[in-house]
Structure formats: structure tokens, C-alpha cells
Design a protein around this motif. Sequence first.
Motif, PDB file in Angstrom:
ATOM      1  N   UNK A 158       0.829  -1.210   0.000  1.00  0.00           N
ATOM      2  CA  UNK A 158       0.000   0.000   0.000  1.00  0.00           C
ATOM      3  C   UNK A 158       0.859   1.255   0.000  1.00  0.00           C
ATOM      4  N   UNK A 159       1.916   1.261   0.796  1.00  0.00           N
ATOM      5  CA  UNK A 159       2.821   2.425   0.808  1.00  0.00           C
ATOM      6  C   UNK A 159       3.501   2.574  -0.551  1.00  0.00           C
ATOM      7  N   UNK A 160       3.961   1.457  -1.103  1.00  0.00           N
ATOM      8  CA  UNK A 160       4.660   1.505  -2.391  1.00  0.00           C
ATOM      9  C   UNK A 160       3.748   2.021  -3.501  1.00  0.00           C
ATOM     10  N   UNK A 161       2.472   1.685  -3.427  1.00  0.00           N
ATOM     11  CA  UNK A 161       1.531   2.134  -4.457  1.00  0.00           C
ATOM     12  C   UNK A 161       1.167   3.603  -4.292  1.00  0.00           C
ATOM     13  N   UNK A 162       1.078   4.079  -3.055  1.00  0.00           N
ATOM     14  CA  UNK A 162       0.697   5.470  -2.823  1.00  0.00           C
ATOM     15  C   UNK A 162       1.897   6.400  -2.681  1.00  0.00           C
ATOM     16  N   UNK A 163       3.052   5.817  -2.360  1.00  0.00           N
ATOM     17  CA  UNK A 163       4.261   6.581  -2.039  1.00  0.00           C
ATOM     18  C   UNK A 163       3.982   7.634  -0.963  1.00  0.00           C
ATOM     19  N   UNK A 164       3.167   7.219   0.009  1.00  0.00           N
ATOM     20  CA  UNK A 164       2.811   8.104   1.117  1.00  0.00           C
ATOM     21  C   UNK A 164       2.447   7.268   2.334  1.00  0.00           C
ATOM     22  N   UNK A 165       3.170   7.483   3.429  1.00  0.00           N
ATOM     23  CA  UNK A 165       2.844   6.784   4.662  1.00  0.00           C
ATOM     24  C   UNK A 165       1.480   7.242   5.176  1.00  0.00           C
ATOM     25  N   UNK A 166       1.190   8.516   5.054  1.00  0.00           N
ATOM     26  CA  UNK A 166      -0.095   9.044   5.542  1.00  0.00           C
ATOM     27  C   UNK A 166      -1.264   8.447   4.765  1.00  0.00           C
ATOM     28  N   UNK A 167      -1.188   8.486   3.439  1.00  0.00           N
ATOM     29  CA  UNK A 167      -2.271   7.936   2.610  1.00  0.00           C
ATOM     30  C   UNK A 167      -2.436   6.441   2.838  1.00  0.00           C
ATOM     31  N   UNK A 168      -1.322   5.741   2.958  1.00  0.00           N
ATOM     32  CA  UNK A 168      -1.394   4.302   3.197  1.00  0.00           C
ATOM     33  C   UNK A 168      -2.055   4.010   4.541  1.00  0.00           C
ATOM     34  N   UNK A 169      -1.699   4.772   5.560  1.00  0.00           N
ATOM     35  CA  UNK A 169      -2.311   4.580   6.877  1.00  0.00           C
ATOM     36  C   UNK A 169      -3.821   4.806   6.805  1.00  0.00           C
ATOM     37  N   UNK A 170      -4.227   5.830   6.070  1.00  0.00           N
ATOM     38  CA  UNK A 170      -5.665   6.099   5.904  1.00  0.00           C
ATOM     39  C   UNK A 170      -6.352   4.940   5.177  1.00  0.00           C
ATOM     40  N   UNK A 171      -5.754   4.453   4.112  1.00  0.00           N
ATOM     41  CA  UNK A 171      -6.351   3.356   3.342  1.00  0.00           C
ATOM     42  C   UNK A 171      -6.456   2.073   4.160  1.00  0.00           C
ATOM     43  N   UNK A 172      -5.452   1.835   5.006  1.00  0.00           N
ATOM     44  CA  UNK A 172      -5.421   0.612   5.800  1.00  0.00           C
ATOM     45  C   UNK A 172      -6.150   0.759   7.136  1.00  0.00           C
ATOM     46  N   UNK A 173      -6.592   1.978   7.423  1.00  0.00           N
ATOM     47  CA  UNK A 173      -7.304   2.271   8.670  1.00  0.00           C
ATOM     48  C   UNK A 173      -6.472   1.917   9.897  1.00  0.00           C
ATOM     49  N   UNK A 174      -5.192   2.318   9.852  1.00  0.00           N
ATOM     50  CA  UNK A 174      -4.327   2.155  11.015  1.00  0.00           C
ATOM     51  C   UNK A 174      -3.579   3.457  11.254  1.00  0.00           C
ATOM     52  N   UNK A 175      -3.083   3.625  12.458  1.00  0.00           N
ATOM     53  CA  UNK A 175      -2.336   4.834  12.801  1.00  0.00           C
ATOM     54  C   UNK A 175      -0.987   4.817  12.083  1.00  0.00           C
ATOM     55  N   UNK A 176      -0.532   6.002  11.710  1.00  0.00           N
ATOM     56  CA  UNK A 176       0.727   6.093  10.976  1.00  0.00           C
ATOM     57  C   UNK A 176       1.911   5.529  11.764  1.00  0.00           C
ATOM     58  N   UNK A 177       2.015   5.748  13.091  1.00  0.00           N
ATOM     59  CA  UNK A 177       3.138   5.141  13.823  1.00  0.00           C
ATOM     60  C   UNK A 177       3.140   3.609  13.744  1.00  0.00           C
ATOM     61  N   UNK A 178       1.962   2.994  13.783  1.00  0.00           N
ATOM     62  CA  UNK A 178       1.877   1.529  13.670  1.00  0.00           C
ATOM     63  C   UNK A 178       2.329   1.079  12.282  1.00  0.00           C
ATOM     64  N   UNK A 179       1.937   1.823  11.263  1.00  0.00           N
ATOM     65  CA  UNK A 179       2.343   1.529   9.900  1.00  0.00           C
ATOM     66  C   UNK A 179       3.869   1.640   9.766  1.00  0.00           C
ATOM     67  N   UNK A 180       4.432   2.696  10.298  1.00  0.00           N
ATOM     68  CA  UNK A 180       5.882   2.890  10.244  1.00  0.00           C
ATOM     69  C   UNK A 180       6.607   1.774  10.982  1.00  0.00           C
ATOM     70  N   UNK A 181       6.056   1.339  12.090  1.00  0.00           N
ATOM     71  CA  UNK A 181       6.650   0.250  12.873  1.00  0.00           C
ATOM     72  C   UNK A 181       6.642  -1.053  12.070  1.00  0.00           C
ATOM     73  N   UNK A 182       5.539  -1.321  11.370  1.00  0.00           N
ATOM     74  CA  UNK A 182       5.464  -2.534  10.541  1.00  0.00           C
ATOM     75  C   UNK A 182       6.543  -2.529   9.461  1.00  0.00           C
ATOM     76  N   UNK A 183       6.734  -1.389   8.838  1.00  0.00           N
ATOM     77  CA  UNK A 183       7.746  -1.289   7.781  1.00  0.00           C
ATOM     78  C   UNK A 183       9.145  -1.431   8.363  1.00  0.00           C
ATOM     79  N   UNK A 184       9.385  -0.829   9.510  1.00  0.00           N
ATOM     80  CA  UNK A 184      10.693  -0.963  10.155  1.00  0.00           C
ATOM     81  C   UNK A 184      10.972  -2.428  10.489  1.00  0.00           C
TER      82      UNK A 184
END
Length: 95
Positions: free
Chosen positions: A20-46
Amino acid sequence: MITNLYQLNFDLRQLRTFLTIAQTLSFRKAAEQLHIAQPALSRQIAQLEDALECQLFDRQKRQIKLTDAGQFLLDELPTLFENLSTIAERTTAIA
């Protein structure tokens, strides 16, 4: 280096998040699409990057782009997800 195929330290959720991040090239947009908080999304990628022992995104001030490793993963994921879907369907049919 990943030495054992059966001991991969990442999960499908992290791969979907990456996709999702790779398709949107945006952590914020990806977090919105996945309905999760951006810090959780960043943690998953890390965690995914730690497991793969490589950086998947080149993070600049307000812009991100895929690294060569990230582009390779993006290119391979559709085949992986298709194979997993086929395995699940065939397993269910056999049962």
C-alpha cells in the motif's frame, strides 16, 4: 542473510502494508487506506526492513521513493499473493 526459508521473520500484514505504501508513495495515505495509525504503519515497515536486512524506501523530507530492493519486492508481491491465494483455494478444495 536469510538462511532458512521457513524462518522468515515477517508476515503477510507487513507485506500488504508495504504494498500500500509503495503504491501510494505516502505513509499518511497508506495509513488512511489501511485504517491504522501512521506510527503503527511505520513500525510494521521498520520490522519488515529489519527482517529483510535492507531498506525498502528512500525517505526524504516529505517525499519517499522505493529503493532498488523495494522495487524488486513490489514487482514480486503480486505473484506471491496470487500463489498464496491459489494454495488456499486448492487446500480448501482438497479438504
